[in-house]
Design an enzyme around this catalytic site. Sequence first.
Site, PDB file in Angstrom:
ATOM      1  CE  LYS A 153      -4.271   1.235   1.977  1.00 54.34           C
ATOM      2  NZ  LYS A 153      -5.420   0.993   3.017  1.00 54.34           N
ATOM      3  NE  ARG A 209     -22.685  -4.034   2.933  1.00 47.28           N
ATOM      4  CZ  ARG A 209     -21.356  -4.212   2.318  1.00 47.28           C
ATOM      5  NH1 ARG A 209     -20.601  -4.888   3.097  1.00 47.28           N
ATOM      6  NH2 ARG A 209     -21.246  -3.803   1.236  1.00 47.28           N
ATOM      7  CD  GLU A 247     -19.244  -2.944   8.093  1.00 45.00           C
ATOM      8  OE1 GLU A 247     -19.501  -4.020   7.615  1.00 45.00           O
ATOM      9  OE2 GLU A 247     -18.596  -2.080   7.906  1.00 45.00           O
TER      10      GLU A 247
HETATM   11  C1  LIG Z   1     -18.986  -2.135   4.597  1.00 43.00           C
HETATM   12  C2  LIG Z   1     -17.588  -1.194   4.818  1.00 43.00           C
HETATM   13  N1  LIG Z   1     -17.041  -1.122   6.025  1.00 43.00           N
HETATM   14  C3  LIG Z   1     -15.987  -0.155   6.017  1.00 43.00           C
HETATM   15  C4  LIG Z   1     -15.771   0.596   5.041  1.00 43.00           C
HETATM   16  C5  LIG Z   1     -14.491   1.509   5.171  1.00 43.00           C
HETATM   17  N2  LIG Z   1     -13.336   1.309   4.551  1.00 43.00           N
HETATM   18  C6  LIG Z   1     -12.864   1.620   3.156  1.00 43.00           C
HETATM   19  S1  LIG Z   1     -11.588   1.158   2.509  1.00 43.00           S
HETATM   20  C7  LIG Z   1     -11.264  -0.048   3.978  1.00 43.00           C
HETATM   21  C8  LIG Z   1     -10.042  -0.848   3.911  1.00 43.00           C
HETATM   22  C9  LIG Z   1     -10.126  -1.765   2.804  1.00 43.00           C
HETATM   23  O1  LIG Z   1      -9.045  -2.636   2.830  1.00 43.00           O
HETATM   24  P1  LIG Z   1      -8.536  -3.553   1.619  1.00 43.00           P
HETATM   25  O2  LIG Z   1      -9.841  -3.980   0.727  1.00 43.00           O
HETATM   26  O3  LIG Z   1      -7.555  -4.131   1.875  1.00 43.00           O
HETATM   27  O4  LIG Z   1      -8.071  -2.266   0.261  1.00 43.00           O
HETATM   28  P2  LIG Z   1      -6.635  -1.569   0.650  1.00 43.00           P
HETATM   29  O5  LIG Z   1      -7.030  -0.296   1.161  1.00 43.00           O
HETATM   30  O6  LIG Z   1      -5.770  -2.101   1.619  1.00 43.00           O
HETATM   31  O7  LIG Z   1      -6.182  -1.680  -0.605  1.00 43.00           O
HETATM   32  C10 LIG Z   1     -12.392   0.098   4.806  1.00 43.00           C
HETATM   33  C11 LIG Z   1     -12.520  -0.502   6.221  1.00 43.00           C
HETATM   34  C12 LIG Z   1     -16.232   0.453   3.690  1.00 43.00           C
HETATM   35  N3  LIG Z   1     -15.759   1.044   2.404  1.00 43.00           N
HETATM   36  N4  LIG Z   1     -17.188  -0.640   3.654  1.00 43.00           N
END
Ligand SMILES: Cc1ncc(C[n+]2csc(CCOP(=O)(O)OP(=O)(O)O)c2C)c(N)n1
Length: 640
Positions: free
Chosen positions: A288, A406, A378
């Site tokens: 990242k 959710r 969630e």
């Molecule tokens: C249902 C839901 N919960 C929380 C989030 C907040 N959120 C946005 S990006 C993220 C992390 C995603 O991690 P990953 O899929 O590994 O992608 P990366 O940012 O590491 O590339 C979170 C928790 C969301 N978008 N949707």
Amino acid sequence: MLITPGKLLSEINSPDDVKKLDQTQLVQLCEELRQFIIDNVSVYGGHFGASLGVVELTVALHYVFNTPYDQLVWDVGHQAYGHKVLTGRRDNFHTNRLYGGLSGFPKRKESEFDTFGVGHSSTSISAALGMAMASRYLKIEDKQHIAVIGDGALTGGMAFEGLNHAGVSDTNILIILNDNCMAIDPNVGALKDYLTDITTSKTYNKLKDEAWNLLGKLSVFGKSAQEIVSKVESGIKAALLSQSNLFESLNLRYFGPVDGHDVNHLVTVLSDLRNIKGPKILHCVTVKGKGYGPSEKGNATTWHAPGTFDKITGEIHKKIPNTPQAPKYQDVFGHTLVELAKANDKIIGITPAMPSGSSMNIMMKEMPERAIDVGIAEQHAVTFSAGLSTQGLIPFCNIYSTFMQRAYDQVIHDVCIQNLPINFCLDRAGFAGADGPTHHGAYDIAYFRCLPNMIVSAPMNESELRNLMYTAQLPRTEQAFSIRYPRGQGVLANWRTPMEEIKIGSGRKLKGGGELAILTLGHVGNYAVEVCQRLAKQGIEIGHYDMRFVKPLDAEMLHEIFSEYKKIITVEDGCVQGGFGSAIVEFMADNNYQAEVKRLGIPDRIVEHGEQSELHKECGFDAEGIEKAAVEMLESVSRI
Ligand SMILES: Cc1ncc(C[n+]2csc(CCOP(=O)(O)OP(=O)(O)O)c2C)c(N)n1
């Protein structure tokens, strides 16, 4: 300010232009794309680390696949900046996330390359599988369907529901797992450990290398790929008996792990996988924030969405707050929870993957055994909290309003029907701002106030938030208690006020007098304070009530209000349909009062992205909008 793209990138107006490049030019294109994202985000803000991490993957995908005919679905979509730039939105990219500008997430109506609207996580596998099934049904054999999902998003239950279905689907779906060990905060859970194991395991990697050696021949063999794959698979399967593979067990062909920053290798691998039918998963290992020193080597959580920064020094610009010194509501929540937990050993904090966003990380740091990150889950967070509650603990389950959507059935089935005394703190309630409609916390008042055994409240300032939290942790044997508050700052510089109990269902009369009363719920009440002051300067007195609870309503106060006033305005940072204003109108009807009531709030349409203040203005419930409504009502001849 337009950001100048590099030489190659300036010629790329669609993926067709990417395909025209010689493969040897892809490394340079990646470099220019990465620089363009750095240049833009440093000036305009937005998500950062995730898009840098998938630059090579993005270029390789558009080089190999025939988008938009081939369907490419990004999970969450915060990593799709490179995709936007390569698909015709380069010259508009400086408007990303700004009012009236490009959306920060893929969006169907923005581009045919955005095959599926996203923002909430873990939807990509289901969506791509739906597309793949549709192609099968329509007898379209050559179409590819690709879901790109992060290791964080893979922790969401829906992703497993999709995998479970995909494994028996006989569809042409490719799931690309973008594994960087991070969600916004470090990823958590057994799956993360498993992915690390599989990435580092010597046995596995030896097998994988043998498999890839064979697979390497695919490009040469072209269409006879299937044959080679089955040979590879039988070899792998025999050996896997000693080390099982989660994805293979679910009947998905597993490939990888591969280096997600080697664009040429990715091109080869993706070209090969294109010829392999059936559900399959490619495990890409990425970093990242890749390719920008401060984000690659620094704190990935900070660089998830750093705001604007100096791209040379990596120094993140400090935001100039609207109200000097007033803290963010989320920080008041975080500090107050620790304060309460120190005095009440039954309190447990729960967050689904938002330790930093919700400030639950304050408790995780100070009392690690008392605060739990359950991953992007969630639904699990709510039912897990319900389990804790059955054993006499006092959960404070903090979920953004938008993500609580959710877990609605869990709230009804596991909490309200069982009448469990859980506390929900709904952060980012109301307009989320630049994240836009997928993230606006528009519906929680409406979706919670119709539930039996649910208390619904909203503080107007930090001190009220603390008092509501204090009240919520007092011994109670039943009823869930929800407290909603917005993104951003409160209003009090001196917020660490001593906490006191608030009578559940009691409002506050802030000001009486005049012929019109404004009834507010939550932080937007501060707009009404401003309106009262402005009108007072013009010699117009009006009343203002901070109702605090939409459920139960302060009936005594409402009887007083409806006896005194025939003109009423309700204000909420939530949908007007079924929300706080609706509750007031219901009270009026149920008690045979008659008054003119104007309900201000989020209208019955999708409100796009922009600054919170811009959106309040657009929807007519900023101070000016409320004042205008008040003056119009006062000037009109009462029909009552
Ligand atoms: C249902 C839901 N919960 C929380 C989030 C907040 N959120 C946005 S990006 C993220 C992390 C995603 O991690 P990953 O899929 O590994 O992608 P990366 O940012 O590491 O590339 C979170 C928790 C969301 N978008 N949707």
